[in-house]
Design a protein around this motif. Structure first.
Motif, short mmCIF file in Angstrom:
data_model
loop_
_atom_site.label_atom_id
_atom_site.label_comp_id
_atom_site.label_asym_id
_atom_site.label_seq_id
_atom_site.Cartn_x
_atom_site.Cartn_y
_atom_site.Cartn_z
N SER A 187 1.38 -56.82 -47.00
CA SER A 187 2.14 -56.80 -45.76
C SER A 187 1.29 -57.29 -44.59
O SER A 187 0.08 -57.40 -44.69
N TYR A 188 1.96 -57.52 -43.47
CA TYR A 188 1.31 -58.02 -42.27
C TYR A 188 0.38 -56.96 -41.68
O TYR A 188 0.70 -55.78 -41.64
N GLN A 189 -0.80 -57.39 -41.23
CA GLN A 189 -1.75 -56.48 -40.61
C GLN A 189 -1.33 -56.30 -39.15
O GLN A 189 -1.44 -57.18 -38.32
N ASP A 190 -0.80 -55.11 -38.82
CA ASP A 190 -0.17 -54.91 -37.52
C ASP A 190 -1.16 -54.90 -36.36
O ASP A 190 -0.85 -55.34 -35.27
N ASP A 191 -2.36 -54.37 -36.56
CA ASP A 191 -3.30 -54.25 -35.46
C ASP A 191 -4.62 -54.91 -35.83
O ASP A 191 -5.56 -54.26 -36.27
N PRO A 192 -4.72 -56.23 -35.68
CA PRO A 192 -5.92 -56.94 -36.11
C PRO A 192 -7.09 -56.81 -35.15
O PRO A 192 -8.15 -57.35 -35.40
N GLY A 193 -6.90 -56.13 -34.03
CA GLY A 193 -8.01 -55.98 -33.09
C GLY A 193 -8.27 -57.26 -32.31
O GLY A 193 -7.36 -58.03 -32.05
N ASN A 194 -9.52 -57.49 -31.96
CA ASN A 194 -9.86 -58.61 -31.09
C ASN A 194 -10.58 -59.74 -31.81
O ASN A 194 -11.30 -60.52 -31.21
N GLN A 195 -10.43 -59.82 -33.13
CA GLN A 195 -11.13 -60.86 -33.86
C GLN A 195 -10.57 -62.24 -33.51
O GLN A 195 -9.39 -62.40 -33.28
N SER A 196 -11.46 -63.24 -33.49
CA SER A 196 -11.03 -64.62 -33.36
C SER A 196 -11.07 -65.24 -34.76
O SER A 196 -11.69 -64.71 -35.67
N ILE A 197 -10.41 -66.39 -34.91
CA ILE A 197 -10.40 -67.02 -36.22
C ILE A 197 -11.74 -67.69 -36.49
O ILE A 197 -12.34 -68.32 -35.62
N SER A 198 -12.24 -67.51 -37.71
CA SER A 198 -13.43 -68.21 -38.16
C SER A 198 -13.00 -69.20 -39.23
O SER A 198 -12.48 -68.82 -40.28
N ILE A 199 -13.19 -70.48 -38.93
CA ILE A 199 -12.73 -71.55 -39.81
C ILE A 199 -13.90 -72.06 -40.62
O ILE A 199 -14.99 -72.31 -40.09
N LEU A 200 -13.69 -72.25 -41.89
CA LEU A 200 -14.73 -72.81 -42.75
C LEU A 200 -14.97 -74.28 -42.39
O LEU A 200 -14.02 -75.07 -42.33
N ASP A 201 -16.23 -74.64 -42.19
CA ASP A 201 -16.54 -76.04 -41.94
C ASP A 201 -16.10 -76.94 -43.10
O ASP A 201 -15.68 -78.07 -42.91
N LEU A 202 -16.16 -76.40 -44.32
CA LEU A 202 -15.76 -77.18 -45.49
C LEU A 202 -14.27 -77.52 -45.46
O LEU A 202 -13.87 -78.60 -45.89
N ASP A 203 -13.43 -76.61 -44.93
CA ASP A 203 -12.00 -76.90 -44.83
C ASP A 203 -11.74 -78.06 -43.87
O ASP A 203 -10.92 -78.95 -44.15
N ILE A 204 -12.44 -78.07 -42.74
CA ILE A 204 -12.30 -79.19 -41.80
C ILE A 204 -12.82 -80.47 -42.44
O ILE A 204 -12.20 -81.54 -42.33
N GLN A 205 -13.93 -80.38 -43.11
CA GLN A 205 -14.51 -81.55 -43.77
C GLN A 205 -13.55 -82.13 -44.80
O GLN A 205 -13.35 -83.35 -44.87
N ASN A 206 -12.94 -81.28 -45.61
CA ASN A 206 -12.01 -81.76 -46.64
C ASN A 206 -10.81 -82.46 -46.03
O ASN A 206 -10.32 -83.47 -46.56
N LEU A 207 -10.28 -81.93 -44.93
CA LEU A 207 -9.16 -82.58 -44.26
C LEU A 207 -9.56 -83.95 -43.72
O LEU A 207 -8.82 -84.93 -43.87
N LEU A 208 -10.72 -84.05 -43.09
CA LEU A 208 -11.19 -85.34 -42.59
C LEU A 208 -11.43 -86.32 -43.73
O LEU A 208 -11.16 -87.53 -43.60
N ASN A 209 -11.93 -85.83 -44.87
CA ASN A 209 -12.11 -86.68 -46.05
C ASN A 209 -10.79 -87.27 -46.53
O ASN A 209 -10.75 -88.36 -47.11
#
Length: 684
Positions: free
Chosen positions: A447-469
């Motif tokens: 289920s959806y996490q109702d109270d995620p707090g103040n975290q920001s998204i951390s994106i994997l550099d490899l995911d960005i790299q794969n999209l650019l590839n």
């Protein structure tokens, strides 16, 4: 029994009106537009167990209730069966306004009702269909309320308007409703304000589109539940029709089908909550894909499929809101091509929370044309774990964003396609070699996490790299801050080079690692203004800057550093642009900075500077200049052999330094903003 009607309108008051299983009643009317009002004044419900025939419109009014039995056969031009009453005057004046006198009355159909030239309307506080209703190229209307009006518009199709809704009304369809090329409406509330009553469909509702008329289905009410089929697919190479569902709380399962030669449109929205595991189909088999819109205050896709793929063009899918939450386009819109995809679409309510689980699939691809567009949005929290496909001969557009927190984007399962674009624009973004701290189970049923707090998204550099590839251009746009501590090394075999853009409302800090784009452009824009999609209240009060300590290699591409003046933002302070102890490789480097006289006194007196070692890749001879921008009045260019000073007056001017095939151009506009460009000189 035969009833002969000699005028266009007939009113008959009956003590009771029933038809036995082996009996029949036939109305012989002057024409298909003739209407016979049959009102029951007794206290017993009407039981239609046999056959009812008419060539015109028959109205059966019984406030005590109406039953069409399992063996009943109704064949009429049109029929209105209602436990709500209508006055003689309203009837004679053609005002089909009905009011309830018995709030507990029920209307139940278990038989077969066919309208050959007009509508079918079943009106009661409680309406149940367990049989079959058919009115091809006309309207089938099920309404449950205290007061209702039947309207007839220019297209000749009857519509239903709820004048007064009430609690505890119900429409329940377990049977078959067919209006090929026509219009089907199930409504307990059309005001879209109180949103009362319940609409349940576990049966089949069909309004297939024909060559001359698109099919339409509307479900409106308080609590809406679908486990059956809503079908407006095009037949005989026609386009798909339109499905619209609007409620307070909506639970959608089953299948919603708007396939066709061109895909049709599906729109489901709720004022409170939408939970769906449904199969949404708006495919375009011969032309472009259709349109699917889903939104509510809280949206949850749980093992749901959305398919708006097309042949010549992918379709358009929006979940949780419009592009960038419906913000207006700025004058220098960097996303104009993306935004234009939805220029003809109506506004969509923004969700507070949008959740898409890992068993959900979203498809706006094209088999022989450009991919479509997908928008996933929320005002507070977005979690996207499903698969997204906008591939085509040219890739499409994907936005996964939130005005506040983007908790997960599921980038490893996002495929915009070569030449396509991905946009992420939450409050804060961190790119690193480590996954986000916000972890979710791999099962498709959490289920959806109702109270995620103040975290920001951390994106994997490899995911960005794969999209650019894959040839996908990536734009990371944050209202506040973008941080980078990873490594992106692109090896893109596609002829179209993908660009990487960092666009921040406050600061950008490339702290460690390297970014190698294989010829793609790299753009860094900080202290961006409100009109570009930045949300002012999500920005930090700290002075904005661009700080780069990574190796940058754009090959034959362009590197742009731009620090804007923050005009229109509450905190517009800025310090400068700094490049520390690393290398830049690029065909062209552009640095834009605002007038230093606009620096706030709280900026700490930091100098605005850029100090890179630049290999422009110009052969022969190799050129290796480095330069520092000390002030708005003096530009110092230094290379291996000599040191040159370019002086500028306070007036707007363009100064060019040419040295060994390298041109350094500095321009200052009327506002004092400076642009410095280093690139290979023109050959002419």
């Amino acid at each position: 029994m035969a009833i002969h009607q000699h005028s266009d309108k007939l009113i008959t008051n009956w003590q009771s009106f029933n038809i036995g299983q082996d009996a029949s009643v036939t109305f012989k009317q002057p024409g298909s537009g003739s209407v016979a009002l049959n009102r029951v004044t007794g206290q017993s419900p009407s039981q239609i167990l046999g056959r009812l025939n008419a060539n015109g419109h028959v109205m059966l009014i019984n406030p005590s209730g109406i039953l069409f039995g399992p063996h009943s056969q109704v064949n009429v031009g049109a029929i209105t069966a209602s436990t709500l009453n209508i006055s003689d005057q309203a009837f004679l004046e053609g005002r089909y306004q009905f009011k309830a006198t018995n709030p507990s009355a029920e209307l139940l159909n278990q038989g077969t009702i066919t309208a050959k030239s007009g509508h079918i309307a079943l009106l009661s506080p409680i309406v149940r269909n367990e049989g079959q209703l058919r009115a091809d190229q006309n309207s089938i209307l099920l309404g449950a309320a205290d007061a209702l009006t039947l309207d007839f518009y220019g297209d000749g199709l009857a519509k239903l308007k709820v004048d007064k809704a009430r609690l505890n009304t119900l429409i329940d369809n377990k049977g078959l409703i067919q209006a090929e090329g026509g219009f089907v409406m199930l409504s307990t509330d059309t005001t879209r304000e109180l949103m009362t009553g319940a609409v349940n469909n576990s049966g089949i509702i069909q309004a297939h589109s024909l060559s001359l008329q698109d099919g339409r289905i509307i479900l409106e009410g308080g609590n809406i539940s679908n486990g059956g089929t809503l079908d407006v697919a095009g037949v005989r190479e026609t386009s798909g029709g339109n499905i619209s569902v609007h409620g307070q709380s909506v639970a959608m399962g089953g299948t919603l089908n708007a396939d066709g030669a061109s895909g049709g449109s599906i729109r489901v929205d709720a004022t409170q909550e939408l939970r769906t595991s449904a199969n949404y189909q708006a495919k375009g088999d011969r032309a472009q894909g259709g349109e699917i819109d889903l939104s509510a205050d809280s949206v949850s896709l749980l093992s749901s499929t959305l398919n708006a793929s097309g042949h010549t063009q992918g379709g358009k899918i929006r979940i949780g809101g419009s592009f960038q939450g419906g913000k207006p386009a700025p004058a220098n819109d960097r996303h104009s091509e993306f935004r234009s995809q939805f220029a003809d679409r109506p506004a969509l309510k923004n969700a507070s929370n949008t959740f898409i689980n890992d068993a959900s699939r979203i498809d706006a691809s094209a088999s022989a044309g450009s991919g479509g567009a997908v928008v996933i949005w929320s005002d507070q929290h977005t979690t996207q774990l499903g698969s997204i496909d906008t591939q085509g001969m040219k890739g499409g557009f994907v936005e996964i964003s939130s005005a506040n927190k983007l908790l997960d984007a599921g980038l490893s399962r996002v495929t915009p396609g070569s030449g396509g674009t991905l946009l992420l624009d939450p409050e804060t973004i961190d790119i690193s070699a480590f996954p986000s701290d916000i972890l979710f189970p791999s099962s498709g049923h959490y289920s959806y996490q109702d109270d995620p707090g103040n975290q920001s998204i951390s994106i994997l550099d490899l995911d960005i790299q794969n999209l650019l590839n894959q040839g996908v251009s990536v734009t990371l746009q944050a209202s506040d801050y973008i941080g980078f501590t990873g490594n992106i090394v692109v090896n893109n075999p596609n002829p179209v080079k993908a660009s990487l853009t960092f666009q921040s409302g406050n600061a950008i800090q490339l702290i460690t690692g390297e970014i190698i784009t294989d010829g793609g452009d790299l753009t860094l824009i900080a202290n961006d203004r409100l009109a570009s999609g930045v949300i002012d209240e999500e920005r930090s009060p700290y002075p904005a800057l661009i700080s780069v300590a990574t190796i940058i290699d754009a090959g034959e591409g362009t590197v742009l550093f731009e620090l804007r003046d923050g005009e229109g933002l509450t905190y517009s302070n800025f310090t400068g642009i700094s490049y520390i102890s690393s290398n830049i490789t690029a065909k062209r480097l552009i640095v834009r900075a605002p007038d230093r006289s606009n620096l706030n006194s709280n900026s700490g007196g930091l100098e605005q500077f850029i100090d890179p070692y630049i290999d422009l890749g110009i052969e022969p001879p190799p050129v290796d200049p480095s330069f520092e921008l000390y002030s708005q009045d003096k530009l110092i260019v230094q290379n291996r052999e000599k040191r040159s000073v370019l002086s500028k007056s306070n007036d707007k001017q363009n100064t060019q330094k040419k040295d060994q095939g390298t041109c350094i151009n500095t321009t200052q506009d009327d506002a004092g903003n400076t642009t410095t460009e280093i690139s290979e000189c023109p050959t002419s």
